[in-house]
Write an enzyme that holds these catalytic residues in place. Structure first.
Site, PDB file in Angstrom:
ATOM      1  N   HIS B  61       0.953  -1.166  -0.147  1.00 50.20           N
ATOM      2  CA  HIS B  61       0.017   0.412   0.251  1.00 50.20           C
ATOM      3  C   HIS B  61       0.913   1.206  -0.201  1.00 50.20           C
ATOM      4  CE1 HIS B  61      -2.939   2.667   2.211  1.00 50.20           C
ATOM      5  NE2 HIS B  61      -3.075   2.712   1.142  1.00 50.20           N
ATOM      6  N   HIS B  86      -7.991   8.589  -3.163  1.00 50.30           N
ATOM      7  CA  HIS B  86      -8.699   7.204  -3.494  1.00 50.30           C
ATOM      8  C   HIS B  86      -9.150   7.484  -4.262  1.00 50.30           C
ATOM      9  CE1 HIS B  86      -6.303   6.257   0.168  1.00 50.30           C
ATOM     10  NE2 HIS B  86      -6.129   5.233  -0.481  1.00 50.30           N
ATOM     11  N   ARG B 160     -13.198  14.550  23.300  1.00 46.74           N
ATOM     12  CA  ARG B 160     -13.246  14.134  24.428  1.00 46.74           C
ATOM     13  C   ARG B 160     -14.385  14.939  25.130  1.00 46.74           C
ATOM     14  NH1 ARG B 160     -14.086  12.485  29.014  1.00 46.74           N
ATOM     15  NH2 ARG B 160     -12.969  12.972  31.313  1.00 46.74           N
ATOM     16  N   CYS B 207      -5.781  17.653  25.761  1.00 44.56           N
ATOM     17  CA  CYS B 207      -6.775  17.288  27.096  1.00 44.56           C
ATOM     18  C   CYS B 207      -5.095  16.927  28.413  1.00 44.56           C
ATOM     19  CB  CYS B 207      -7.140  15.289  27.118  1.00 44.56           C
ATOM     20  SG  CYS B 207      -7.795  15.061  27.984  1.00 44.56           S
ATOM     21  N   TYR B 343      -9.028  17.714  36.718  1.00 40.67           N
ATOM     22  CA  TYR B 343      -8.663  18.950  35.983  1.00 40.67           C
ATOM     23  C   TYR B 343      -7.833  19.717  37.078  1.00 40.67           C
ATOM     24  CZ  TYR B 343     -10.704  17.351  32.363  1.00 40.67           C
ATOM     25  OH  TYR B 343     -11.667  16.713  31.340  1.00 40.67           O
TER      26      TYR B 343
END
Lengths: 488, 488
Positions: B61, B86, B160, B207, B343
């Site tokens: 490929h 493609h 997220r 994140c 967090y």
């Protein structure tokens, strides 16, 4: 082929040594030396009665090619008097390799006047300071005094001079603020400067070379052997740079620009110390860049820039230009050696053969830093309990949010207690002192004390020195480690 | 030998064509196709209703074996949609050679979701995403796609979500901007928002839990097992938050204040996702905080906050609130769980019994980060030369000034080449991709590849994970390490 070349070099070297040591030395006149003052003719210099051909050394001179070329064709003494860093055995050894002979006996008397010591007018210093070099004067407070006070007393504030201290008459002092194209320049007396709103802030200054001596332990670098005291904190007062620039007619512009500073300290050619900061920082009132004339409520001491110095909160010490003479706004950074050929960071893989100073940005904001000031390396402490003290600071106004300390080399950690004034978010210009009081297990014989700090962007310090080693030994913010013994 | 292999291929091809065209097509279920997803089982894919056995094509490929393997056992359409190269006749011709049959008529329609599921209305996702959790949907692009493009294509941008994706009608959508005390609130339709000056910037989102899986390897944490792909870059366009706040009558104040955001996503009790940022950042035009309605030139995809999300350049992803419903200015940070009880970073010594969430600041700016996306852990690479690729980024707009890479676990380093757009000083919101091409010593059997980056404040990454480990597994920016074998 490589071997053949190597052999050739050895033979050539041997040849020189013969000429220099075993045969009677070849003689040259000062005129002959003088005629070798360019790469084309070869670069010769003298020291005492000895003559050296340093053509091949010129490009690898740590202080820069241009500085060394100032001495081309003549004696080194006037320059070494100014840059006392040369008065070390290894510098003599390097020079010895290039000896090609001696001055003719008739010609040995110095043809130029022996200039008086350019440092003779330097101020008297506090005897507690640990002196790195006397000329120019570079010294730091000892660890046990450094964190004794949140505000560092003026006499022991670390001193980083690049040149002799100028003796400025405050009555005739004028600050030249170059105006924008087509505009008017300002010529400000001290009284003029006092007319601007007086702005006062507490700011920690740190030299890029702070903690260099730990880097040297891993691998040799070129620079002053600072311990952990090339950092201090003072209350600075003065006019805000943004107010002065505005009065001169400067505005923030879309294109990149820099505010260039020139000191009144200069070398024998008249080249002044210089540095620059981005215009965006200079014009931002929130960045609080000062033209300071007071340090802890006193006029600036001479070693710290009397009568006026720049204070750039959150930024490396090298940009806080002392004995400020001139301010201008330029499309490019200062062309000063200290802006372009020094105070930059490089990969550990870069050496003096491969370094490209243009490839790295000049240091402005410094990274998160912390160090242990108590106990000291190798100390024998009492059993039962240990008190660890130190400082923590980050560049760019980033507050210190946590200091972790370890007694076992970093296997386990305890959160240290932060002392002193609360920091303002985004404008945390001054350090936090901290301490940890911890019980010791009975029978423990030694401690490997470590500290690491975290700033409000959650930047942390790297574990070890080797991966951040760089040829100038700047920016050492690896974990600080202190090994102590515990009394039985 | 080459000819023989070629002949074999032609014969095999002829045999397949016979099967495909001359007989009635063989039928397969989606389950059968799905079970052929490795070299051992054979690699099958579908396009429309046709089924292909591409086992022999995988290694040749042009886009690489690993990329093609992402589609193994499933439909090609999502990948071809992403890589439009493609959609050409000769690609179809190549594929046709590998046809082995068609999907069963009963199996052609995608399966239908259960109606009671709160996530039943979640959008269809790209099958290349590596799913961490399906409900809520959390997924990252695989490393080999992550740094394929400077701009991450929308369908593979890391996702997220904390809650089900709300289905917002753009015609009835209103953004509630609460005015100052005594002032008027704004109720903005999308058309109202379009009336503000349109501001467009390229911003990397990361994140806080990116690279958490490496932390877990040291010691268990609570959180999604992100690999290194919880980071992506897009071109965002929208109204500047400072313009909208100004229109609502808000001003920068001397006292501390925060801009609180609420999403339209909510849990069964009606509690919405929420977060806040300091007012100073929100009101600073240079900070370029956006209320974004476009992502890479398209309306926001549903997974990324359609119709409006916050984009806070240089700041942790958690503050970029999606499906934005409400904006208010408050004296304190958002009281949301995600602002106050998540967090945040802690010392490695803090566990779930001792954690005091109020003692740590909520994560805003993130620290310097970098990771290796090629080669992959455990891969067998060719001898002679290695190409290492990755990304580097820092929070707070700090530009990446250098990436060092090591092939020997950090003993020696080489400077990697930075790619892509130049970054603006102090406003470097987007990542730098980088690569290192390095010769390999003959006979070397394995490489311990490491990378570490430096930002414009000369912040560096810590050497190891253990000393920055924390109970939530956030803020992992230790050196990234990949171990590979070298083919003999």
């Amino acid at each position: 082929m490589g071997t053949l070349l190597g052999l050739g070099a050895v033979l050539a070297c041997h040849d020189q040594q013969c000429r220099a040591s075993q045969e009677s030395p070849r003689r040259y006149t000062r005129e002959e030396v003088k005629s070798h003052c360019s790469p084309e003719t070869g670069v010769w210099v003298t020291l005492g009665c000895e003559v050296f051909d340093i053509t091949e050394f010129v490009d690898i001179h740590p202080g820069g090619t241009s500085k060394l070329m100032l001495a081309a064709g003549g004696p080194l003494e006037p320059f070494w008097a100014l840059y006392a860093v040369h008065n070390q055995p290894h510098v003599r050894e390097i020079l010895a390799q290039y000896k090609i002979g001696e001055l003719s006996p008739d010609d040995k008397a110095p043809s130029i006047l022996k200039t008086s010591d350019p440092y003779m007018d330097d101020p008297i210093r506090h005897s507690a300071l640990k002196v790195n070099t006397q000329c120019p004067f570079n010294a730091e407070p000892p660890p046990e005094l450094l964190t004794e006070n949140y505000i560092t007393p003026n006499p022991i504030f670390f001193t980083r001079n690049h040149l002799p201290v100028p003796n400025v008459d405050p009555d005739t002092y004028r600050l030249n603020v170059v105006g924008p194209p087509g505009g008017q320049s300002l010529c400000l007396s001290l009284d003029d400067l006092y007319q601007f709103p007086k702005h006062e802030i507490t700011v920690t200054l740190q030299c890029a070379g702070n903690r260099r001596s730990e880097m040297t332990q891993f691998k040799e670098v070129r620079g002053l052997e600072w311990s952990l005291g090339a950092i201090s904190t003072a209350r600075w007062a003065g006019a805000r740079l943004c107010d002065v620039l505005a009065q001169a007619g400067h505005q923030l512009c879309e294109t990149e620009a820099h505010v260039c500073f020139e000191g009144l300290d200069s070398d024998p050619t008249g080249t002044a110390y210089g540095a620059s900061i981005p215009l965006a920082r200079a014009m931002d009132p929130e960045a609080e860049v000062l033209l300071a004339y007071e340090m802890n409520g006193q006029p600036l001491p001479r070693d710290h820039g009397f009568p006026v110095r720049v204070v750039v909160p959150g930024v490396v010490g090298a940009r806080h230009v002392k004995w400020l003479g001139k301010v201008s706004v330029e499309p490019e950074e200062s062309f000063s050696h200290w802006q372009r050929r020094d105070y930059k960071g490089f990969s550990p893989s870069v050496d003096w053969d491969t370094v490209d100073f243009d490839s790295a940005p000049s240091i402005q904001e410094l990274p998160i830093q912390s160090a242990i000031t108590q106990p000291k390396e190798g100390e024998i402490i009492g059993s039962g309990e240990v008190t660890v003290k130190g400082y923590a600071w980050s560049g760019g106004g980033r507050a210190v949010v946590r200091v972790d300390a370890s007694l076992d080399g970093g296997l386990t950690w305890q959160v240290a207690e932060l002392e002193g004034e609360e920091q303002r978010a985004r404008k945390a210009w001054a350090w936090r002192l901290w301490h940890l009081q911890a019980p010791l297990p009975a029978g423990i014989k030694e401690l490997n004390i470590v500290c690491k700090a975290v700033d409000e962007s959650y930047n942390v310090q790297p574990d070890t020195v080797a991966p951040i080693w760089n040829l100038r030994g700047v920016l050492n913010n690896a974990w600080h480690r202190v090994h102590v013994h515990v009394a039985p």
